[in-house]
Write an enzyme that holds these catalytic residues in place. Sequence first.
Site, mmCIF file in Angstrom:
data_model
loop_
_atom_site.group_PDB
_atom_site.id
_atom_site.type_symbol
_atom_site.label_atom_id
_atom_site.label_comp_id
_atom_site.label_asym_id
_atom_site.label_seq_id
_atom_site.Cartn_x
_atom_site.Cartn_y
_atom_site.Cartn_z
ATOM 1 N N HIS A 130 0.907 -0.946 -0.061
ATOM 2 C CA HIS A 130 0.043 0.112 -0.212
ATOM 3 C C HIS A 130 0.911 0.909 0.128
ATOM 4 C CE1 HIS A 130 -2.585 2.897 1.886
ATOM 5 N NE2 HIS A 130 -3.848 2.322 1.458
ATOM 6 N N ASP A 207 2.982 -4.531 8.147
ATOM 7 C CA ASP A 207 1.774 -3.948 7.815
ATOM 8 C C ASP A 207 0.658 -4.744 8.027
ATOM 9 O OD1 ASP A 207 -0.443 -2.684 6.853
ATOM 10 O OD2 ASP A 207 0.454 -1.968 5.089
ATOM 11 N N GLN A 210 -4.654 -5.361 6.792
ATOM 12 C CA GLN A 210 -5.600 -6.139 6.192
ATOM 13 C C GLN A 210 -5.565 -7.532 6.993
ATOM 14 O OE1 GLN A 210 -8.044 -5.219 4.197
ATOM 15 N NE2 GLN A 210 -7.173 -3.123 3.727
ATOM 16 N N LYS A 233 -10.707 -0.654 10.263
ATOM 17 C CA LYS A 233 -10.756 -1.767 9.467
ATOM 18 C C LYS A 233 -10.986 -3.130 10.116
ATOM 19 C CE LYS A 233 -7.347 0.017 6.003
ATOM 20 N NZ LYS A 233 -7.925 0.675 4.840
ATOM 21 N N CYS A 371 -4.825 2.536 -3.460
ATOM 22 C CA CYS A 371 -3.583 2.823 -2.908
ATOM 23 C C CYS A 371 -2.267 2.097 -3.242
ATOM 24 C CB CYS A 371 -3.822 3.376 -1.600
ATOM 25 S SG CYS A 371 -5.058 4.649 -1.184
HETATM 26 N N1 PMP Z 1 -1.852 -0.917 4.486
HETATM 27 C C1 PMP Z 1 -2.946 -1.567 3.913
HETATM 28 C C2 PMP Z 1 -2.533 -3.101 3.541
HETATM 29 C C3 PMP Z 1 -4.213 -0.973 3.711
HETATM 30 O O1 PMP Z 1 -5.189 -1.652 3.205
HETATM 31 C C4 PMP Z 1 -4.103 0.271 4.317
HETATM 32 C C5 PMP Z 1 -5.828 0.931 4.261
HETATM 33 N N2 PMP Z 1 -6.308 0.801 2.944
HETATM 34 C C6 PMP Z 1 -3.304 0.980 4.877
HETATM 35 C C7 PMP Z 1 -2.189 0.307 4.906
HETATM 36 C C8 PMP Z 1 -3.414 2.247 5.431
HETATM 37 O O2 PMP Z 1 -4.393 2.310 6.617
HETATM 38 P P1 PMP Z 1 -4.859 3.935 7.120
HETATM 39 O O3 PMP Z 1 -5.335 4.693 5.947
HETATM 40 O O4 PMP Z 1 -5.917 3.390 7.934
HETATM 41 O O5 PMP Z 1 -3.849 4.333 7.674
#
Ligand code: PMP
Length: 413
Positions: A130, A207, A210, A233, A371
Amino acid sequence: MIPATAATALDFARVRADFPALDQEVHGRPLVYLDSAATTQKPTAVLEAIDNFYRRDCANVHRGVHTLSQRATVAYESARTAVKEHLGARDSREIVFTRGTTEAINLVAASFVRPRLGAGDEVLISAMEHHSNIVPWQLLCAERGANLRVIPIDDRGDVILEEYERLLSERTRIVGITWVSNALGTVNPIREMIATAHSRGIPVLVDGAQAVPHLAVDVVELDCDFLAFSGHKAYGPTGIGALYGKRAHLLEMPPYQGGGDMILSVSFERTVYQEPPHRFEAGTPNIAGAIGLAAALSYLEGLGAEAVADHERRLLDEATRKVLEVPGARLIGSARHRAGALSFVLDGIHPHDIGTILDAEGVAVRAGHHCAQPVMKRYGVSATVRASFGVYNSSDDIEALVRGLHTAREVFS
Ligand code: PMP
């Protein structure tokens, strides 16, 4: 096939009733929410926990002697313990509250990696990250004259482990890798990857954005150095998340931001910082968010990690099968092990058009680059349609999705 009403390990009817937002119509159709990878809906238990805080206990934490402040402090620090327990950490001082995954990764970049990253050193990430696990490293590498290295993935969307091993070098200062890809659904062999990095003395940031909503997490068993995740999430509120960091690392790390609450004493000559985790939580924290997050994790625990994983695995298998029956459908990402999300394209129809047609039928999916533009490029697409699942989804939702895809086919034929 998962019946919407028949008993599953999850007691589906009860779960569904726990989420008031699902009980509405969109464009005159019952809402079908398939965008949980972007953010989940919130159960009543979370809404009530937040509401109670603001109705009864609202006060600032850590500095008041009065009763409400003490209640707020106890609730906030208990939330930290709840996160610690959910992640299987040893010590609640290893849990830092942040705005979410993004801030947690930026914290590690700024405070842990910056002091140990010199010119020519390397940061290693994967091709499916991401943006929040790419851009903080690019900023840092540019500042330090270091290099960002990328582990390639194969056509299915699995990291190429031989390439990973090859890319781990004497200059690698950190590996940052997603456990579950939001764009492809790939579940990475994170335990193995951590062990490989550790065998060369390299720390690993996971990370977990998910992963936490879908899988059982045990940071001690994983032996990761850091794990970042977002509350929103995982059925919690927005604006709150956490960083798990091994205590020995956190103790070494300088403050990330300066301000109130992160200090023991301040004078113009010298400021003494708090110990971790408070050292990293400058300013009034998101107290209600932390309380809501604790309620969300407790809700998930009540369902049982295995029941959740099992329910979602069956949904994903069923959705994969049925979406692939739609003419012109092509999966983007068919890794050996997937969780949570299904990314696909339909020949000749732009994902945004599909998203719009589905919305008109009450079906909420994500259409875009998620993203994760580099991984889109890897597959030669600019965008995909992503259907992602939560505990409240059923086969009926998949049927609605597939009906909408057939409508899209007809409109564009
Ligand atoms: N890493 C992953 C794998 C994600 O799916 C996301 C959110 N789509 C993020 C990081 C970023 O999370 P946040 O916007 O809640 O900081």
